[in-house]
Design a protein around this motif. Structure first.
Motif, PDB file in Angstrom:
ATOM      1  N   ILE A 291       0.877  -1.235  -0.084  1.00  0.00           N
ATOM      2  CA  ILE A 291      -0.116   0.034   0.032  1.00  0.00           C
ATOM      3  C   ILE A 291       0.993   1.383  -0.199  1.00  0.00           C
ATOM      4  O   ILE A 291       0.541   2.227  -0.780  1.00  0.00           O
ATOM      5  N   ILE A 292       1.863   1.228   1.026  1.00  0.00           N
ATOM      6  CA  ILE A 292       2.604   2.623   1.008  1.00  0.00           C
ATOM      7  C   ILE A 292       3.562   2.536  -0.334  1.00  0.00           C
ATOM      8  O   ILE A 292       3.507   3.795  -0.946  1.00  0.00           O
ATOM      9  N   TYR A 293       4.103   1.698  -0.952  1.00  0.00           N
ATOM     10  CA  TYR A 293       4.872   1.920  -2.112  1.00  0.00           C
ATOM     11  C   TYR A 293       3.684   2.054  -3.438  1.00  0.00           C
ATOM     12  O   TYR A 293       4.032   2.794  -4.500  1.00  0.00           O
ATOM     13  N   GLY A 294       2.533   1.465  -3.458  1.00  0.00           N
ATOM     14  CA  GLY A 294       1.583   1.785  -4.387  1.00  0.00           C
ATOM     15  C   GLY A 294       1.054   3.245  -4.416  1.00  0.00           C
ATOM     16  O   GLY A 294       0.991   3.575  -5.424  1.00  0.00           O
ATOM     17  N   VAL A 295       0.803   3.633  -3.426  1.00  0.00           N
ATOM     18  CA  VAL A 295       0.429   4.977  -3.342  1.00  0.00           C
ATOM     19  C   VAL A 295       1.599   5.966  -3.322  1.00  0.00           C
ATOM     20  O   VAL A 295       1.352   7.152  -4.217  1.00  0.00           O
ATOM     21  N   ARG A 296       3.075   5.991  -3.020  1.00  0.00           N
ATOM     22  CA  ARG A 296       3.940   6.795  -3.143  1.00  0.00           C
ATOM     23  C   ARG A 296       4.560   6.778  -4.385  1.00  0.00           C
ATOM     24  O   ARG A 296       5.390   7.776  -5.104  1.00  0.00           O
ATOM     25  N   MET A 297       4.651   5.402  -4.896  1.00  0.00           N
ATOM     26  CA  MET A 297       5.593   5.283  -6.197  1.00  0.00           C
ATOM     27  C   MET A 297       4.664   5.656  -7.609  1.00  0.00           C
ATOM     28  O   MET A 297       3.686   4.648  -7.785  1.00  0.00           O
ATOM     29  N   LYS A 298       4.777   6.384  -8.220  1.00  0.00           N
ATOM     30  CA  LYS A 298       3.733   6.633  -9.745  1.00  0.00           C
ATOM     31  C   LYS A 298       3.882   5.503 -10.430  1.00  0.00           C
ATOM     32  O   LYS A 298       2.790   5.143 -11.106  1.00  0.00           O
ATOM     33  N   GLU A 299       5.037   5.132 -10.816  1.00  0.00           N
ATOM     34  CA  GLU A 299       5.342   4.098 -11.841  1.00  0.00           C
ATOM     35  C   GLU A 299       4.643   2.605 -11.221  1.00  0.00           C
ATOM     36  O   GLU A 299       3.881   2.130 -12.152  1.00  0.00           O
ATOM     37  N   ILE A 300       4.539   2.409 -10.090  1.00  0.00           N
ATOM     38  CA  ILE A 300       3.864   1.165  -9.662  1.00  0.00           C
ATOM     39  C   ILE A 300       2.471   1.527  -9.656  1.00  0.00           C
ATOM     40  O   ILE A 300       1.510   0.409 -10.170  1.00  0.00           O
ATOM     41  N   ARG A 301       1.892   2.374  -9.435  1.00  0.00           N
ATOM     42  CA  ARG A 301       0.654   2.777  -9.215  1.00  0.00           C
ATOM     43  C   ARG A 301       0.139   2.859 -10.671  1.00  0.00           C
ATOM     44  O   ARG A 301      -0.947   2.197 -11.158  1.00  0.00           O
ATOM     45  N   GLU A 302       0.709   3.468 -11.752  1.00  0.00           N
ATOM     46  CA  GLU A 302       0.306   3.405 -13.085  1.00  0.00           C
ATOM     47  C   GLU A 302       0.351   2.192 -13.877  1.00  0.00           C
ATOM     48  O   GLU A 302      -0.826   1.762 -14.415  1.00  0.00           O
ATOM     49  N   ARG A 303       1.354   1.366 -13.518  1.00  0.00           N
ATOM     50  CA  ARG A 303       1.406   0.024 -14.089  1.00  0.00           C
ATOM     51  C   ARG A 303       0.428  -1.255 -13.619  1.00  0.00           C
ATOM     52  O   ARG A 303      -0.213  -1.905 -14.183  1.00  0.00           O
ATOM     53  N   THR A 304       0.123  -0.836 -12.309  1.00  0.00           N
ATOM     54  CA  THR A 304      -1.010  -1.452 -11.613  1.00  0.00           C
ATOM     55  C   THR A 304      -2.266  -1.227 -12.226  1.00  0.00           C
ATOM     56  O   THR A 304      -3.007  -2.286 -12.532  1.00  0.00           O
ATOM     57  N   LEU A 305      -2.589   0.114 -12.622  1.00  0.00           N
ATOM     58  CA  LEU A 305      -3.895   0.122 -12.974  1.00  0.00           C
ATOM     59  C   LEU A 305      -3.915  -0.331 -14.554  1.00  0.00           C
ATOM     60  O   LEU A 305      -5.203  -0.540 -14.883  1.00  0.00           O
ATOM     61  N   VAL A 306      -2.788  -0.300 -15.313  1.00  0.00           N
ATOM     62  CA  VAL A 306      -2.910  -0.799 -16.517  1.00  0.00           C
ATOM     63  C   VAL A 306      -3.109  -2.170 -16.464  1.00  0.00           C
ATOM     64  O   VAL A 306      -3.991  -2.796 -17.339  1.00  0.00           O
ATOM     65  N   ILE A 307      -2.775  -3.095 -15.690  1.00  0.00           N
ATOM     66  CA  ILE A 307      -2.973  -4.427 -15.422  1.00  0.00           C
ATOM     67  C   ILE A 307      -4.321  -4.847 -15.247  1.00  0.00           C
ATOM     68  O   ILE A 307      -4.981  -5.655 -15.777  1.00  0.00           O
ATOM     69  N   PHE A 308      -4.923  -4.125 -14.367  1.00  0.00           N
ATOM     70  CA  PHE A 308      -6.244  -4.339 -13.827  1.00  0.00           C
ATOM     71  C   PHE A 308      -7.391  -3.769 -15.184  1.00  0.00           C
ATOM     72  O   PHE A 308      -8.325  -4.511 -15.286  1.00  0.00           O
ATOM     73  N   SER A 309      -6.878  -2.894 -15.649  1.00  0.00           N
ATOM     74  CA  SER A 309      -7.878  -2.341 -16.626  1.00  0.00           C
ATOM     75  C   SER A 309      -7.817  -3.521 -18.023  1.00  0.00           C
ATOM     76  O   SER A 309      -8.747  -3.773 -18.583  1.00  0.00           O
ATOM     77  N   ARG A 310      -6.576  -4.001 -18.065  1.00  0.00           N
ATOM     78  CA  ARG A 310      -6.598  -5.382 -19.202  1.00  0.00           C
ATOM     79  C   ARG A 310      -7.323  -6.371 -18.776  1.00  0.00           C
ATOM     80  O   ARG A 310      -7.954  -7.093 -19.538  1.00  0.00           O
ATOM     81  N   LEU A 311      -7.405  -6.601 -17.387  1.00  0.00           N
ATOM     82  CA  LEU A 311      -8.055  -7.819 -16.789  1.00  0.00           C
ATOM     83  C   LEU A 311      -9.426  -7.557 -16.840  1.00  0.00           C
ATOM     84  O   LEU A 311     -10.275  -8.431 -17.432  1.00  0.00           O
ATOM     85  N   THR A 312      -9.933  -6.540 -16.482  1.00  0.00           N
ATOM     86  CA  THR A 312     -11.491  -6.106 -16.597  1.00  0.00           C
ATOM     87  C   THR A 312     -11.770  -6.213 -18.056  1.00  0.00           C
ATOM     88  O   THR A 312     -13.000  -6.448 -18.278  1.00  0.00           O
ATOM     89  N   GLY A 313     -11.083  -5.686 -18.875  1.00  0.00           N
ATOM     90  CA  GLY A 313     -11.539  -5.631 -20.334  1.00  0.00           C
ATOM     91  C   GLY A 313     -11.413  -6.856 -20.794  1.00  0.00           C
ATOM     92  O   GLY A 313     -12.388  -7.111 -21.753  1.00  0.00           O
ATOM     93  N   ASN A 314     -10.552  -7.669 -20.600  1.00  0.00           N
ATOM     94  CA  ASN A 314     -10.512  -8.971 -21.199  1.00  0.00           C
ATOM     95  C   ASN A 314     -12.001  -9.760 -20.784  1.00  0.00           C
ATOM     96  O   ASN A 314     -12.530 -10.686 -21.382  1.00  0.00           O
ATOM     97  N   ARG A 315     -12.380  -9.445 -19.345  1.00  0.00           N
ATOM     98  CA  ARG A 315     -13.580 -10.220 -18.837  1.00  0.00           C
ATOM     99  C   ARG A 315     -14.992  -9.778 -19.771  1.00  0.00           C
ATOM    100  O   ARG A 315     -15.810 -10.262 -19.899  1.00  0.00           O
TER     101      ARG A 315
END
Length: 316
Positions: A291-315
């Protein structure tokens, strides 16, 4: 219960949290939620970093190692704790108990080593930015990690043999939710001075030494940051360390509290509070670090959102 060929019981009984047995099911709710969040968060970090080549940099590699270690730390104790709370499954074999002791000390030591490597990463990035790329190479990371694993492994293995040499002929009931070294040693019908001294020695030579080196690293970092010409540069430099500092505080304070509680006894710290706190120190850092690194680090946050958007898009 007793093994006829040795002074060891066939199994120990982990009673959970004394006096609070009727509340075990209620206590299991926040514990299970924190454990699931820890698994999801750290698995996501590992997936995000391992699948994005742009994140294959020292800082993120160390973060991925930390996430793996967090998963191992919580998984070495929490499943058994929850089985006690949910199913009254109190038995743990003698060898199973020793394995649990080993993994607790091994993963704790590895995590401490990783936090030291992360502090060194920040030291090189801020104090010696021109040589950062040539210092923090893949070869250096591999060698440093191998050395850390060897150091911690060589310190964790003796805990197993120090317990195995002890006779247990009076009680096999452990007042805890998992097998801590001193909780098991105190059941022995022999002198445990060696266990106590070795426990103290490993604390001071492994996580204690790591913490001192981390403090020295940050003393040099703060000195370098204060010499930067503008307040904006100082803010940016220090901002890269905030996440790491938060993780250090979450990791060391609960761990050293549990260590002190064993030494001062339960005259000043109740057994129930000690056990609950000991469980929180293997749950809160693994849950909070992603949670700390996800909130504080932009690169982690952006790429996490990309993965989740791909997963939801595939569904869809």
């Amino acid at each position: 219960m007793w093994n006829s060929t040795s002074f060891h019981p066939d199994y120990f009984l982990l009673i959970g949290i004394p006096v609070l047995e009727d509340s075990h099911l209620l206590i299991s709710i926040p514990f299970s939620i924190m454990y699931v969040l820890a698994l999801l968060g750290n698995s996501t970090l590992i997936l995000v970093i391992s699948t994005n080549e742009i994140l294959h940099q020292p800082m993120y590699i160390f973060l991925m190692m930390l996430a793996f270690c967090d998963t191992l730390l919580s998984s070495s104790t929490v499943p058994k704790t929850l089985s006690i709370f949910w199913f009254d499954s109190h038995e743990i074999s003698f060898n199973g108990c020793l394995i649990e002791v080993f993994f607790i000390h091994f993963t704790f030591g590895i995590e401490s080593s990783i936090l030291l490597l992360m502090a060194y990463d920040r030291y090189c990035a801020i104090c010696h930015p021109l040589t950062y790329a040539t210092t923090l190479t893949n070869s250096f990371i591999a060698k440093a990690t191998t050395l850390a694993v060897f150091r911690v492994f060589s310190m964790a293995v003796p805990f197993v043999f120090l317990l195995k040499r002890l006779p247990f002929k009076q009680s096999n009931v452990i007042e805890h939710t998992y097998c801590e070294h001193m909780s098991v040693a105190k059941l022995a019908t022999a002198d445990i001075l060696i266990n106590t001294v070795y426990g103290l020695m490993t604390i001071f030579t492994s996580p204690g030494a790591d913490m001192i080196l981390i403090v020295l690293s940050y003393a040099a970092i703060i000195s370098a940051v204060l010499r930067l010409p503008s307040s904006e540069d100082r803010f940016k430099a220090f901002n890269t360390c905030v996440s790491h500092i938060c993780v250090i505080v979450l990791f060391y304070i609960p761990a050293f509290f549990s260590f002190i509680a064993h030494r001062v006894g339960h005259k000043y710290i109740s057994l129930q509070f000690h056990i609950i706190f000991a469980n929180l120190y293997v749950l809160i850092p693994p849950m909070m670090n992603p949670i700390i690194y996800g909130v504080r680090m932009k690169e982690i946050r952006e790429r996490t959102l990309v993965i989740f958007s791909r997963l939801t898009g595939n569904r869809q």
